[in-house]
Design an enzyme around this catalytic site. Sequence first.
Site, PDB file in Angstrom:
ATOM      1  N   ASN A 129      66.406  -9.458 -51.585  1.00 38.01           N
ATOM      2  CA  ASN A 129      66.470 -10.066 -50.414  1.00 38.01           C
ATOM      3  C   ASN A 129      65.246 -10.704 -49.846  1.00 38.01           C
ATOM      4  O   ASN A 129      64.448  -9.690 -49.256  1.00 38.01           O
ATOM      5  CB  ASN A 129      67.364  -9.253 -49.302  1.00 38.01           C
ATOM      6  CG  ASN A 129      67.545  -9.901 -48.027  1.00 38.01           C
ATOM      7  OD1 ASN A 129      67.101 -10.979 -47.645  1.00 38.01           O
ATOM      8  ND2 ASN A 129      68.497  -9.312 -47.192  1.00 38.01           N
ATOM      9  N   ARG A 162      70.173 -13.174 -52.433  1.00 37.47           N
ATOM     10  CA  ARG A 162      70.609 -13.225 -51.260  1.00 37.47           C
ATOM     11  C   ARG A 162      70.182 -14.572 -51.088  1.00 37.47           C
ATOM     12  O   ARG A 162      68.999 -14.864 -50.959  1.00 37.47           O
ATOM     13  CB  ARG A 162      70.532 -12.165 -50.316  1.00 37.47           C
ATOM     14  CG  ARG A 162      71.224 -12.797 -48.842  1.00 37.47           C
ATOM     15  CD  ARG A 162      70.662 -11.761 -47.881  1.00 37.47           C
ATOM     16  NE  ARG A 162      71.123 -12.196 -46.627  1.00 37.47           N
ATOM     17  CZ  ARG A 162      70.543 -12.160 -45.435  1.00 37.47           C
ATOM     18  NH1 ARG A 162      69.335 -11.680 -45.168  1.00 37.47           N
ATOM     19  NH2 ARG A 162      71.272 -12.593 -44.291  1.00 37.47           N
ATOM     20  N   HIS A 173      76.865 -13.768 -42.384  1.00 35.12           N
ATOM     21  CA  HIS A 173      77.299 -12.445 -42.631  1.00 35.12           C
ATOM     22  C   HIS A 173      78.331 -12.435 -43.643  1.00 35.12           C
ATOM     23  O   HIS A 173      79.132 -11.246 -43.581  1.00 35.12           O
ATOM     24  CB  HIS A 173      77.570 -11.640 -41.443  1.00 35.12           C
ATOM     25  CG  HIS A 173      76.356 -11.225 -40.396  1.00 35.12           C
ATOM     26  ND1 HIS A 173      76.648 -11.279 -39.083  1.00 35.12           N
ATOM     27  CD2 HIS A 173      75.068 -10.993 -40.777  1.00 35.12           C
ATOM     28  CE1 HIS A 173      75.488 -10.985 -38.472  1.00 35.12           C
ATOM     29  NE2 HIS A 173      74.485 -10.685 -39.507  1.00 35.12           N
ATOM     30  N   ARG A 228      69.779 -13.148 -29.210  1.00 36.20           N
ATOM     31  CA  ARG A 228      70.395 -14.624 -29.293  1.00 36.20           C
ATOM     32  C   ARG A 228      71.312 -14.596 -28.065  1.00 36.20           C
ATOM     33  O   ARG A 228      72.227 -13.502 -28.056  1.00 36.20           O
ATOM     34  CB  ARG A 228      71.013 -14.901 -30.799  1.00 36.20           C
ATOM     35  CG  ARG A 228      69.962 -15.063 -31.621  1.00 36.20           C
ATOM     36  CD  ARG A 228      70.621 -15.381 -32.986  1.00 36.20           C
ATOM     37  NE  ARG A 228      69.968 -15.118 -34.268  1.00 36.20           N
ATOM     38  CZ  ARG A 228      70.316 -14.365 -35.481  1.00 36.20           C
ATOM     39  NH1 ARG A 228      71.672 -14.099 -35.384  1.00 36.20           N
ATOM     40  NH2 ARG A 228      69.538 -14.086 -36.338  1.00 36.20           N
ATOM     41  N   GLU A 282      75.739  -4.820 -48.234  1.00 33.94           N
ATOM     42  CA  GLU A 282      75.375  -6.198 -48.699  1.00 33.94           C
ATOM     43  C   GLU A 282      74.691  -6.206 -49.917  1.00 33.94           C
ATOM     44  O   GLU A 282      75.224  -6.951 -51.030  1.00 33.94           O
ATOM     45  CB  GLU A 282      74.484  -7.067 -47.721  1.00 33.94           C
ATOM     46  CG  GLU A 282      75.488  -7.499 -46.603  1.00 33.94           C
ATOM     47  CD  GLU A 282      74.652  -7.700 -45.427  1.00 33.94           C
ATOM     48  OE1 GLU A 282      74.224  -6.803 -44.710  1.00 33.94           O
ATOM     49  OE2 GLU A 282      74.416  -8.776 -44.695  1.00 33.94           O
TER      50      GLU A 282
END
Length: 351
Positions: A7, A64, A153, A214, A337
């Site tokens: 990643n 990823r 996601h 956010r 993940e």
Amino acid sequence: MKILTINSGSSSIKYQLFDMPSKRIIKKGFIERIGETGSKVKNHHEGIALILRNLPSVSAIGHRVVHGAEEFWKPTLIDDRVIAKIKRCSKLAPLHNPANLAGIMACRKILKHIPQVAVFDTAFHHSLPDFAYIYGLPYEYYKRFGIRKYGFHGTSHEYVAHEAAKKLNKPLNKLRLITCHLGNGCSITAVKHGKSMDTSMGFTPLEGLLMGTRCGDLDPAVVTYLQRRLNVSSEKMDEILNKKSGLIGVSGISNDMRKLFGAYKNGNKKAKLALEIFIYRIKKYIGAYAALLCGLDAIVFTAGIGENQAFIRNKVCQGLLPCLRKRPKVLVIPTNEELMIAKQTYEVIKR
Ligand code: ADP
């Protein structure tokens, strides 16, 4: 088979080496502060070289990649054409895809003959129907600029949906699930029979739930109005919406749920408001998604907040569960993940 997952972010690289199909982790770690002053690692190539130097031989690598746009909807074996396409997708994710690509390029240079697979955050949401992904803008902007909901996601939502099916002891293609990934970034997905039907993040990860920094859903007119009132550039506005809003923006305390929860317990009113907005939005999305799924077998909570904050889970479910005709199960499933990337890489290589 030893599968390495990478990643690669703008200033960090996280990795895990799995033995597949046993799923055993052989080694994992991360490198931070790439390219920063005083750091020993000047660029991604040096970072990857350092990681590989300390690992046993690797059979394949799974990367990823944040944005696959409409080009990629499944894990893909990387070749020159795929790299060119990932580059094309970079205009939709200028902060993420170039960093992901830097990791891919470094691995290709150092391990020339090792197969590499790209696993996309957007891919799971490829199944969204057009009425869920087209915005109410002139249609030509979709065609000309690719303006649509993509969702993110995806690897996490897909992973926990599979795990939920195992826990419920039912085939995934018979289940209606709502998966809530609540971390620093937060998103929620309606999963019908194993497919994503709608998801709260949109063209970028800014849409939907209130997040650490956010804002999530907002009347778009607020953006142009504020830009005029504050007399700021679109870059500055982008920063306000992405970095200065959400839990930290409302509370003025922190984007970290642990700190915010502490302040709330000490009677801080702004912390309370931020938490209330956070919970309210999740509840609203669950209600909407339960309606579009026409029923619900389980709500799944995952990621830092979803896995650890029972208070948030309880508040979300309070009053919501009795409203649903058949009470869904509530599951807490740790996301993974990296394992999902390793599994998908393994499947591609096996084929
Ligand atoms: P990221 O999206 O960066 O992977 P995480 O999934 O680690 O983020 O989630 C980060 C959020 O989870 C933070 O708000 C943090 O406060 C919260 N969190 C992480 N661990 C715990 C915990 N043990 N208890 C409560 N909150 C936690």
